[in-house]
Design an enzyme around this catalytic site. Structure first.
Site, PDB file in Angstrom:
ATOM      1  CG  ASP A  86      -0.344  -0.135   2.548  1.00 21.51           C
ATOM      2  OD1 ASP A  86       0.805   0.306   2.731  1.00 21.51           O
ATOM      3  OD2 ASP A  86      -1.003  -0.679   3.459  1.00 21.51           O
ATOM      4  CG  HIS A  93       4.386 -10.042  -0.139  1.00 25.04           C
ATOM      5  ND1 HIS A  93       3.553 -10.409   0.911  1.00 25.04           N
ATOM      6  CD2 HIS A  93       5.385 -10.965  -0.148  1.00 25.04           C
ATOM      7  CE1 HIS A  93       4.034 -11.490   1.496  1.00 25.04           C
ATOM      8  NE2 HIS A  93       5.151 -11.849   0.882  1.00 25.04           N
TER       9      HIS A  93
HETATM   10  C1  BJW Z   1      -3.556  -5.855  13.693  1.00 27.55           C
HETATM   11  C2  BJW Z   1      -4.508  -4.852  13.676  1.00 27.55           C
HETATM   12  C3  BJW Z   1      -4.118  -3.612  14.190  1.00 27.55           C
HETATM   13  C4  BJW Z   1      -5.403  -6.582  12.778  1.00 27.55           C
HETATM   14  N1  BJW Z   1      -2.883  -3.457  14.673  1.00 27.55           N
HETATM   15  N2  BJW Z   1      -2.349  -5.678  14.196  1.00 27.55           N
HETATM   16  C5  BJW Z   1       1.198 -24.784   0.099  1.00 27.55           C
HETATM   17  C6  BJW Z   1       0.742 -24.588  -1.197  1.00 27.55           C
HETATM   18  C7  BJW Z   1       1.191 -23.487  -1.955  1.00 27.55           C
HETATM   19  C8  BJW Z   1       2.119 -22.585  -1.430  1.00 27.55           C
HETATM   20  C9  BJW Z   1       2.566 -22.810  -0.133  1.00 27.55           C
HETATM   21  C10 BJW Z   1       2.109 -23.884   0.606  1.00 27.55           C
HETATM   22  N3  BJW Z   1       2.711 -23.838   1.826  1.00 27.55           N
HETATM   23  C11 BJW Z   1       3.510 -22.753   1.873  1.00 27.55           C
HETATM   24  C12 BJW Z   1       3.446 -22.118   0.684  1.00 27.55           C
HETATM   25  C13 BJW Z   1       4.190 -20.887   0.322  1.00 27.55           C
HETATM   26  C14 BJW Z   1       3.264 -19.681   0.350  1.00 27.55           C
HETATM   27  C15 BJW Z   1       2.644 -19.571   1.740  1.00 27.55           C
HETATM   28  O1  BJW Z   1       3.257 -19.122   2.688  1.00 27.55           O
HETATM   29  N4  BJW Z   1       1.399 -20.006   1.895  1.00 27.55           N
HETATM   30  C16 BJW Z   1       0.765 -20.076   3.221  1.00 27.55           C
HETATM   31  C17 BJW Z   1      -0.434 -19.124   3.266  1.00 27.55           C
HETATM   32  C18 BJW Z   1       0.391 -21.501   3.468  1.00 27.55           C
HETATM   33  N5  BJW Z   1       4.095 -18.537   0.039  1.00 27.55           N
HETATM   34  C19 BJW Z   1       4.311 -18.154  -1.203  1.00 27.55           C
HETATM   35  O2  BJW Z   1       3.770 -18.710  -2.151  1.00 27.55           O
HETATM   36  C20 BJW Z   1       5.302 -17.037  -1.397  1.00 27.55           C
HETATM   37  N6  BJW Z   1       6.270 -17.407  -2.370  1.00 27.55           N
HETATM   38  C21 BJW Z   1       7.065 -18.459  -2.219  1.00 27.55           C
HETATM   39  O3  BJW Z   1       7.061 -19.165  -1.223  1.00 27.55           O
HETATM   40  O4  BJW Z   1       7.880 -18.674  -3.298  1.00 27.55           O
HETATM   41  C22 BJW Z   1       8.669 -19.848  -3.327  1.00 27.55           C
HETATM   42  C23 BJW Z   1       9.396 -19.828  -4.686  1.00 27.55           C
HETATM   43  C24 BJW Z   1      10.763 -19.772  -4.698  1.00 27.55           C
HETATM   44  C25 BJW Z   1      11.420 -19.758  -5.946  1.00 27.55           C
HETATM   45  C26 BJW Z   1      10.679 -19.775  -7.118  1.00 27.55           C
HETATM   46  C27 BJW Z   1       9.298 -19.804  -7.087  1.00 27.55           C
HETATM   47  C28 BJW Z   1       8.639 -19.829  -5.847  1.00 27.55           C
HETATM   48  C29 BJW Z   1       4.612 -15.788  -1.906  1.00 27.55           C
HETATM   49  C30 BJW Z   1       3.604 -15.244  -0.931  1.00 27.55           C
HETATM   50  C31 BJW Z   1       2.813 -14.123  -1.571  1.00 27.55           C
HETATM   51  C32 BJW Z   1       1.699 -13.597  -0.671  1.00 27.55           C
HETATM   52  N7  BJW Z   1       0.846 -12.752  -1.439  1.00 27.55           N
HETATM   53  C33 BJW Z   1      -0.202 -12.008  -0.742  1.00 27.55           C
HETATM   54  C34 BJW Z   1      -1.101 -11.283  -1.803  1.00 27.55           C
HETATM   55  C35 BJW Z   1      -0.295 -10.403  -2.756  1.00 27.55           C
HETATM   56  C36 BJW Z   1      -0.142  -8.996  -2.288  1.00 27.55           C
HETATM   57  C37 BJW Z   1      -1.480  -8.261  -2.168  1.00 27.55           C
HETATM   58  O5  BJW Z   1      -2.326  -8.372  -3.063  1.00 27.55           O
HETATM   59  O6  BJW Z   1      -1.669  -7.532  -1.187  1.00 27.55           O
HETATM   60  O7  BJW Z   1       0.396 -11.100   0.180  1.00 27.55           O
HETATM   61  S1  BJW Z   1      -1.240 -13.052   0.269  1.00 27.55           S
HETATM   62  C38 BJW Z   1      -1.373 -11.916   1.607  1.00 27.55           C
HETATM   63  O8  BJW Z   1      -0.727 -12.496   2.763  1.00 27.55           O
HETATM   64  C39 BJW Z   1      -0.550 -10.673   1.185  1.00 27.55           C
HETATM   65  C40 BJW Z   1       0.140 -10.353   2.482  1.00 27.55           C
HETATM   66  O9  BJW Z   1       1.275  -9.553   2.254  1.00 27.55           O
HETATM   67  C41 BJW Z   1       0.450 -11.709   3.064  1.00 27.55           C
HETATM   68  C42 BJW Z   1       0.687 -11.707   4.571  1.00 27.55           C
HETATM   69  O10 BJW Z   1      -0.471 -11.339   5.259  1.00 27.55           O
HETATM   70  P1  BJW Z   1      -0.358 -10.407   6.568  1.00 27.55           P
HETATM   71  O11 BJW Z   1       0.178  -9.095   6.194  1.00 27.55           O
HETATM   72  O12 BJW Z   1       0.309 -11.155   7.648  1.00 27.55           O
HETATM   73  O13 BJW Z   1      -1.921 -10.178   6.899  1.00 27.55           O
HETATM   74  P2  BJW Z   1      -2.919 -11.129   7.710  1.00 27.55           P
HETATM   75  O14 BJW Z   1      -4.283 -10.687   7.343  1.00 27.55           O
HETATM   76  O15 BJW Z   1      -2.589 -12.542   7.563  1.00 27.55           O
HETATM   77  O16 BJW Z   1      -2.631 -10.732   9.232  1.00 27.55           O
HETATM   78  C43 BJW Z   1      -2.979  -9.474   9.746  1.00 27.55           C
HETATM   79  C44 BJW Z   1      -2.636  -9.462  11.223  1.00 27.55           C
HETATM   80  O17 BJW Z   1      -2.859  -8.158  11.709  1.00 27.55           O
HETATM   81  C45 BJW Z   1      -3.515 -10.399  12.055  1.00 27.55           C
HETATM   82  O18 BJW Z   1      -2.678 -11.220  12.862  1.00 27.55           O
HETATM   83  C46 BJW Z   1      -4.342  -9.454  12.922  1.00 27.55           C
HETATM   84  O19 BJW Z   1      -4.576  -9.960  14.237  1.00 27.55           O
HETATM   85  C47 BJW Z   1      -3.462  -8.237  12.987  1.00 27.55           C
HETATM   86  N8  BJW Z   1      -4.177  -6.967  13.168  1.00 27.55           N
HETATM   87  N9  BJW Z   1      -5.677  -5.358  13.146  1.00 27.55           N
HETATM   88  C48 BJW Z   1      -2.047  -4.510  14.680  1.00 27.55           C
HETATM   89  N10 BJW Z   1      -5.014  -2.582  14.205  1.00 27.55           N
END
Ligand code: BJW
Ligand code: ZN
Length: 238
Positions: free
Chosen positions: A100, A115
């Site tokens: 963002d 990301h």
């Molecule tokens: C507050 C609050 C307040 C609320 N104050 N706090 C099985 C199958 C397929 C893939 C995988 C698999 N197992 C693992 C993987 C890998 C996968 C992964 O991790 N998946 C898991 C979900 C299982 N990862 C990937 O695929 C990554 N790439 C990769 O591993 O590549 C390997 C590779 C190597 C070499 C060649 C090729 C490949 C890429 C990950 C990409 C994530 N993309 C997203 C969307 C794109 C961006 C967008 O559109 O915005 O990124 S998904 C989404 O999750 C987004 C975020 O950046 C990311 C993390 O989320 P975040 O920021 O932690 O948010 P939330 O909602 O989860 O948490 C918010 C928190 O805030 C909560 O805890 C609340 O309590 C808290 N909160 N209010 C403070 N006021």
């Protein structure tokens, strides 16, 4: 609230913040997995993979355009601003999973976007990359080469930008304090950054109203929102 770590953080020189969607939640930007999070309503496999994009680029673009408009209308909050302010006193690096741009708009200038960014586009065929400056005549937008343009963000199954990830690991390994705010730490590889830091004896502090998978490994887990906790915590470091 901070007694357990205050002695260890006061003299810290290099502070790394690892941030996620929760830090922007109080700016009106939804999280992914929290209450009202995107992944509670939508299937990530339909919106955040390259296969989903090729299958229905218009749908994916409409989702990003809605989000981009919301993000551009939003403002950095007290959490983003407190982090930016700390850079007057310390070496501050922000490793964010957010797309963002709110850390930069708050004034932080050492921000690594793990990301990608919602304000950039890139071509699915050639090397073209650019900032988005206005709205598009058609969705999906096309590149001069004829290829489809996509948001410059990292989807599931895609590698993080190599140079950014390398720098992120180096910063995680060399900081005195790591503050992890507003991330569920559900997504790899970003969720390994606190592990790299911990291996080097860094003080780990989490700010999140909910417990996460790593809360028990933190030196301090502050169960508050980031606008409540970050200004207070950061004033201790200044
Ligand atoms: C507050 C609050 C307040 C609320 N104050 N706090 C099985 C199958 C397929 C893939 C995988 C698999 N197992 C693992 C993987 C890998 C996968 C992964 O991790 N998946 C898991 C979900 C299982 N990862 C990937 O695929 C990554 N790439 C990769 O591993 O590549 C390997 C590779 C190597 C070499 C060649 C090729 C490949 C890429 C990950 C990409 C994530 N993309 C997203 C969307 C794109 C961006 C967008 O559109 O915005 O990124 S998904 C989404 O999750 C987004 C975020 O950046 C990311 C993390 O989320 P975040 O920021 O932690 O948010 P939330 O909602 O989860 O948490 C918010 C928190 O805030 C909560 O805890 C609340 O309590 C808290 N909160 N209010 C403070 N006021
Ligand atoms: Zn192209």
């Amino acid at each position: 609230m901070f007694e357990s770590v205050s002695d260890r953080i006061r003299d810290a020189e290099k502070i790394v913040f690892v941030t996620g969607a929760g830090i922007s939640q109080e700016s009106g930007i939804p999280t992914f997995r929290g209450k009202d999070g995107y992944w509670r309503k939508y299937d990530p496999m339909q919106l955040a993979t390259i296969d989903a994009f090729y299958q229905n680029p218009k749908l994916v673009w409409e989702w990003y355009e809605d989000r981009r408009k919301n993000i551009l209308a939003a403002h950095p909050n007290k959490g983003h601003l407190a982090i930016s302010d700390l850079a007057k006193y310390k070496d501050v690096i922000v490793l964010t999973q957010n797309i963002d741009g709110l850390h930069q708009r708050a004034g932080s200038n050492q921000v690594l976007e793990a990301h990608g960014s919602i304000i950039r586009i890139k071509c699915t065929v050639c090397d073209f990359k650019d900032n988005i400056t206005g709205s598009f005549d058609e969705l999906p937008p096309k590149c001069k080469c004829g290829g489809i343009l996509r948001p410059d963000v990292v989807w599931f199954g895609e590698a993080l930008p190599q140079d950014i990830w390398r720098d992120a690991i180096n910063h995680a390994k060399s900081c005195d304090v790591m503050i992890i705010a507003g991330t569920s730490l559900a997504v790899s590889p970003a969720n390994t950054l606190p592990i790299f830091a911990k291996q080097n004896g860094t003080v780990l502090i989490e700010v999140n109203p909910e417990r996460t998978v790593m809360s028990e490994h933190m030196d301090l887990s502050i169960m508050e929102t980031s606008t409540n906790a970050l200004p207070q915590l950061i004033s201790l470091l200044e």
